[in-house]
Design an enzyme around this catalytic site. Structure first.
Site, short mmCIF file in Angstrom:
data_model
loop_
_atom_site.label_atom_id
_atom_site.label_comp_id
_atom_site.label_asym_id
_atom_site.label_seq_id
_atom_site.Cartn_x
_atom_site.Cartn_y
_atom_site.Cartn_z
N ASP A 195 0.82 -1.21 0.00
CA ASP A 195 0.00 0.00 0.00
C ASP A 195 0.85 1.26 0.00
O ASP A 195 2.01 1.26 0.41
CB ASP A 195 -0.90 0.04 1.24
CG ASP A 195 -2.12 -0.86 1.10
OD1 ASP A 195 -2.20 -1.59 0.10
OD2 ASP A 195 -2.97 -0.83 2.01
N ASP A 196 0.22 2.35 -0.46
CA ASP A 196 0.67 3.74 -0.31
C ASP A 196 1.70 4.21 -1.33
O ASP A 196 2.11 5.37 -1.29
CB ASP A 196 1.24 4.01 1.08
CG ASP A 196 0.18 3.91 2.16
OD1 ASP A 196 -1.02 3.84 1.82
OD2 ASP A 196 0.55 3.88 3.35
N HIS A 245 -5.76 3.02 -4.48
CA HIS A 245 -5.77 3.33 -3.05
C HIS A 245 -6.18 4.79 -2.84
O HIS A 245 -5.70 5.45 -1.91
CB HIS A 245 -4.37 3.07 -2.49
CG HIS A 245 -4.33 2.84 -1.01
ND1 HIS A 245 -5.22 2.04 -0.34
CD2 HIS A 245 -3.46 3.31 -0.05
CE1 HIS A 245 -4.92 2.01 0.95
NE2 HIS A 245 -3.87 2.78 1.15
N HIS A 251 -5.23 9.57 -0.58
CA HIS A 251 -5.18 8.78 0.65
C HIS A 251 -6.17 9.33 1.69
O HIS A 251 -5.84 9.52 2.86
CB HIS A 251 -3.77 8.74 1.22
CG HIS A 251 -3.54 7.58 2.14
ND1 HIS A 251 -3.77 7.63 3.49
CD2 HIS A 251 -3.09 6.32 1.89
CE1 HIS A 251 -3.48 6.47 4.05
NE2 HIS A 251 -3.06 5.65 3.09
N HIS A 305 3.87 -2.33 3.17
CA HIS A 305 3.88 -0.97 2.63
C HIS A 305 5.19 -0.70 1.91
O HIS A 305 6.25 -1.08 2.40
CB HIS A 305 3.70 0.06 3.75
CG HIS A 305 2.37 0.00 4.42
ND1 HIS A 305 2.09 -0.90 5.43
CD2 HIS A 305 1.23 0.72 4.23
CE1 HIS A 305 0.85 -0.74 5.84
NE2 HIS A 305 0.29 0.24 5.13
#
Length: 759
Positions: free
Chosen positions: A104-105, A155, A159, A256
């Site tokens: 993620d991210d 995603h 955010h 991540h």
């Protein structure tokens, strides 16, 4: 008192500047539009960059204890992958001994390439849930993901927790990320993972409608059932431990590749892959999990198993290969593809522009602070030097001088001007040059002289030819070797002329600049200009005087040796700043130009923003013309070269370049307040204001002015200063595009008289 009247022949031909003004007027509007477009473009770039740099942090839950009463039990107790078919939600679990590795991210320019390199080394695929703003900033990394055979999911773009957002915001977050993916890698995707999500049993009544809405639009929502909690940075060994499912269970594992320091994740990833492979686990993508279940369902292997329990084993290699798109990917075409590429290009421009502007901000900041420091140090030295008891220009100058007053439609002011001159403590003759006024200025001047008993006044009337021509006419008609020039809207104190001419005791002095004061300072605009005159103009003049490179003798109050004026060819019509032009010409001719702060003149400053714009527009444009006209002084020798290599760079840096780029300070202050740290940005702005207040207070002390006007300074910084920036920027655009301006007459009220307390 004598009067000279020109013959009433044919009307004079327009001057060169006036002829050019007609052409310039037709080009003004396009240039204004160009300036506004440049300003809009810069603002858009800054806003885009700030929007893209939204902070991405850890995956902490932002809600606790929310009810899940509206969420179906089969979702809460099902697998980590939620799909919608025919309006019905179904879940999918990862098959036994299978890992769907997700990140993620990202993308992140430091960590994501390292993750990709590790995955390639072990021939392991993964699914990356990317943040759209990061995709648009680092499109090449996403392209590498896709080319390498990894899978990409959304995603959101910034955010943000979608649970509390409007439908329009949700749609915008998804659409913008799809465009970023299209521009970066030529694909869109059907996978979605919400920020701050975890396992399906954490879905609540706030978030469930979001998943339903997106599911109905064709998105598959992906959760986790095994969280490495690497964002807590517990150490590589714990990341490996927490990412390992119990027994032989399959798992959707969360790690991540961005959002903070991910060194521990990079260290843990190879250990984790080797450990799971040693246990007989296979790695796949989210699409691989869905495809495995669909294959198993079609083969009838799960005929007796409840939907959502999983059951199919993945067979064969780990990667799907790079010769085809992942099942979740769609090839971007048409408007989506081109809009995506446009977004990536715009972001690239912002990524280049903002750092460049940041460097410019540092340079401007250093220049501004350097200027304040120079002004304070040199002004203090100038004050101490000129106020020593032993300081003297030479023998006291007592001989009569000529005061020249050019006037064009000055009926409101000319009587006050003559009244102030009538009280002069120094012997003078006064020449009023009426430059073709149509409001009876010359008649009012004659009547005022008669009523005041002034026998030393001559009124010369000429056809309208402009201020330089009027001044030259006065110089030619002067009876004395020193001429004082003042504007028709200005009043002198009784001792002004005496103070002004004392430096001429030094035979090297060819011209003297006086201390111009704003007379109508009781309005907001007047108070702003008063601060500017005292702080900017007069502190500057002290500095330039000490460095012997005074750039401008103000038109409101200045004195010249008559022979020096004639030597340099008089007041020139080549520029709109004849005062700056002749001052530089004096330097180049070898004459010394000095500042006499005790010679005060009170002038009527523009009373409206429109008039102020016109005046400052002419000043800045004329200054640029004068500098360009005398550019050869840069390579001259002697006094001319001294001004060219000392005075001219200072004027260019402090009066043109720095003010043109000074708006960067305000732009970045606003940018920081919105996108970075409001409090820190506010403190920084207040610190700069504090430095300016210190300089202004010192300038007011030197000029013995009342400090109460400084209360207007914060508002001046918020409104007046921005207008001055725009004026200068507009002037620069006109100059660079070859336009010309003509001298503009300001509307006067005649409200400035002899200052109270001055007899």
């Amino acid at each position: 008192m004598t009067t000279t009247t020109p013959s009433r022949g044919r009307r004079r031909a327009p001057t060169r500047i006036e002829r050019a003004a007609g052409k310039a007027a037709a080009l003004q509007k396009p240039r204004v539009i160009l300036a506004l477009l440049l300003l809009l473009g810069l603002t858009s770039v800054m806003l885009l960059d700030g929007y893209l740099r939204a902070e991405v942090g850890g995956d902490e839950r932002v809600r606790d204890g929310a009810s899940s009463s509206k969420v179906p039990d089969k979702i809460l107790n099902g697998g980590p992958i939620i799909s919608f078919r025919g309006g019905q939600a179904t879940t999918t679990s990862v098959p036994a001994k299978t890992i769907a590795l997700t990140f993620d991210d990202g993308p992140n320019p430091t960590y994501t390439p390292q993750v990709l390199k590790i995955l390639e080394k072990y021939d392991v695929p993964a699914t990356f849930f990317v943040v759209g703003s990061m995709v648009s900033r680092y499109p090449g990394i996403v392209k590498d993901m896709v080319d390498q055979g990894d899978e990409v999911g959304i995603h959101t773009f910034t955010h943000v927790d979608l649970s509390y957002q409007s439908d329009a915001r949700i749609r915008r977050e998804m659409t913008q990320t799809q465009l970023a993916l299209a521009g970066a890698a030529g694909i869109t995707t059907t996978l979605f993972r919400a920020p701050y999500s975890s396992e399906t049993d954490a879905i609540d009544n706030y978030s469930w409608p979001v998943y339903k809405q997106l599911g109905e639009e064709g998105y598959t929502s992906v959760f986790v059932d095994t969280d490495s909690d690497d964002w807590k940075k517990p150490g590589a060994s714990k990341i490996v431990k927490w990412a390992t499912p119990s027994g032989t269970s399959g798992a959707s594992v969360l790690m991540h590749d961005a959002g903070g320091d991910r060194e521990q994740t990079i260290k843990a990833l190879p250990e984790y892959i080797e450990k799971m492979q040693a246990k007989g686990y296979t790695f796949t993508t989210i699409s691989g999990v869905i495809e495995a279940q669909n294959t198993a369902a079609r083969a009838g292997q799960q005929a007796n198993a409840p939907v959502g329990t999983g059951g199919g084993q993945l067979q064969g290699g780990n990667r799907n290969g790079t010769d085809r798109l992942q099942a979740a990917h769609r090839e971007a075409t048409g408007a989506t593809l081109y809009e995506g590429k446009a977004l990536v290009v715009a972001v690239a421009a912002a990524e280049y522009t903002v750092p460049t502007l940041s460097v410019g901000l540092v340079i401007v900041g250093v220049a501004v602070m350097g200027r304040f420091g120079m002004m304070l140090i040199l002004a203090r030295r100038h004050y101490r030097l000129r106020n020593r008891r032993r300081f003297s220009w030479g023998p006291t100058v007592t001989r009569p001088v000529t005061v020249i007053v050019p006037a064009y439609n000055e009926k409101e002011c000319i009587a006050n001007t003559l009244e102030s001159l009538a009280k002069s403590t120094h012997p003078i003759e006064v020449i009023v040059v009426d430059d073709g006024s149509s409001d009876g200025t010359s008649e009012i001047a004659r009547e005022a002289a008669r009523s005041l008993g002034m026998t030393n006044v001559r009124v010369i009337r000429q056809e309208n030819a402009g201020k330089p021509a009027a001044l030259n006419n006065g110089v030619r008609s002067a009876s004395h070797d020193i001429v004082v020039m003042m504007d028709g809207d200005t009043v002198f104190e009784p001792d002004t002329v005496r103070q002004l001419v004392q430096p001429f005791a030094n035979p090297e002095v060819g011209a003297v600049a006086g201390n111009a004061k704003v007379g109508n300072r009781d309005t907001v605009i007047g108070a702003w200009q008063h601060i500017e005159y005292v702080m900017g103009f007069n502190l500057d003049r002290r500095m330039y005087d000490l460095l012997r490179c005074m750039p401008t003798i103000p038109g409101a109050i200045g004195a010249f040796r008559r022979e020096a004026v004639l030597q340099v060819g008089g007041m020139s019509e080549d520029t709109l700043a004849e005062d700056t032009d002749i001052t530089i010409a004096m330097h180049r001719a070898g004459w010394r130009v000095v500042y006499q702060e005790h010679a005060r003149a009170w002038t009527e400053a523009p009373g409206s923003l429109k008039q102020l714009w016109s005046q400052r527009y002419r000043w800045s444009y004329g200054t640029m013309q004068a500098l360009w006209k005398h550019r050869k002084s840069l390579t001259d020798k002697g006094p001319s070269g001294r001004f060219g290599r000392v005075g001219m760079p200072l004027v260019v840096i402090f009066q043109i370049v720095t003010p043109v780029f000074a708006p960067l300070i305000d732009v970045f202050t606003a940018y920081s307040m919105i996108f970075v740290d409001f409090r820190a940005a506010l403190y920084a702005w207040l610190a700069v204001l504090g430095v300016q207040l210190v300089c202004a207070a010192y300038a007011f002390k030197l000029d013995k002015e009342k400090y109460r006007y400084l209360l207007m300074m914060p508002l001046q910084q918020l409104a007046y200063r921005q207008m001055m920036y725009l004026v200068l920027i507009h002037s620069c655009i006109i100059a660079l595009t070859g336009g010309r301006l003509r001298w503009q007459k300001l509307k006067r009220t005649g409200e400035v008289g002899t200052p109270a307390g001055v007899s």
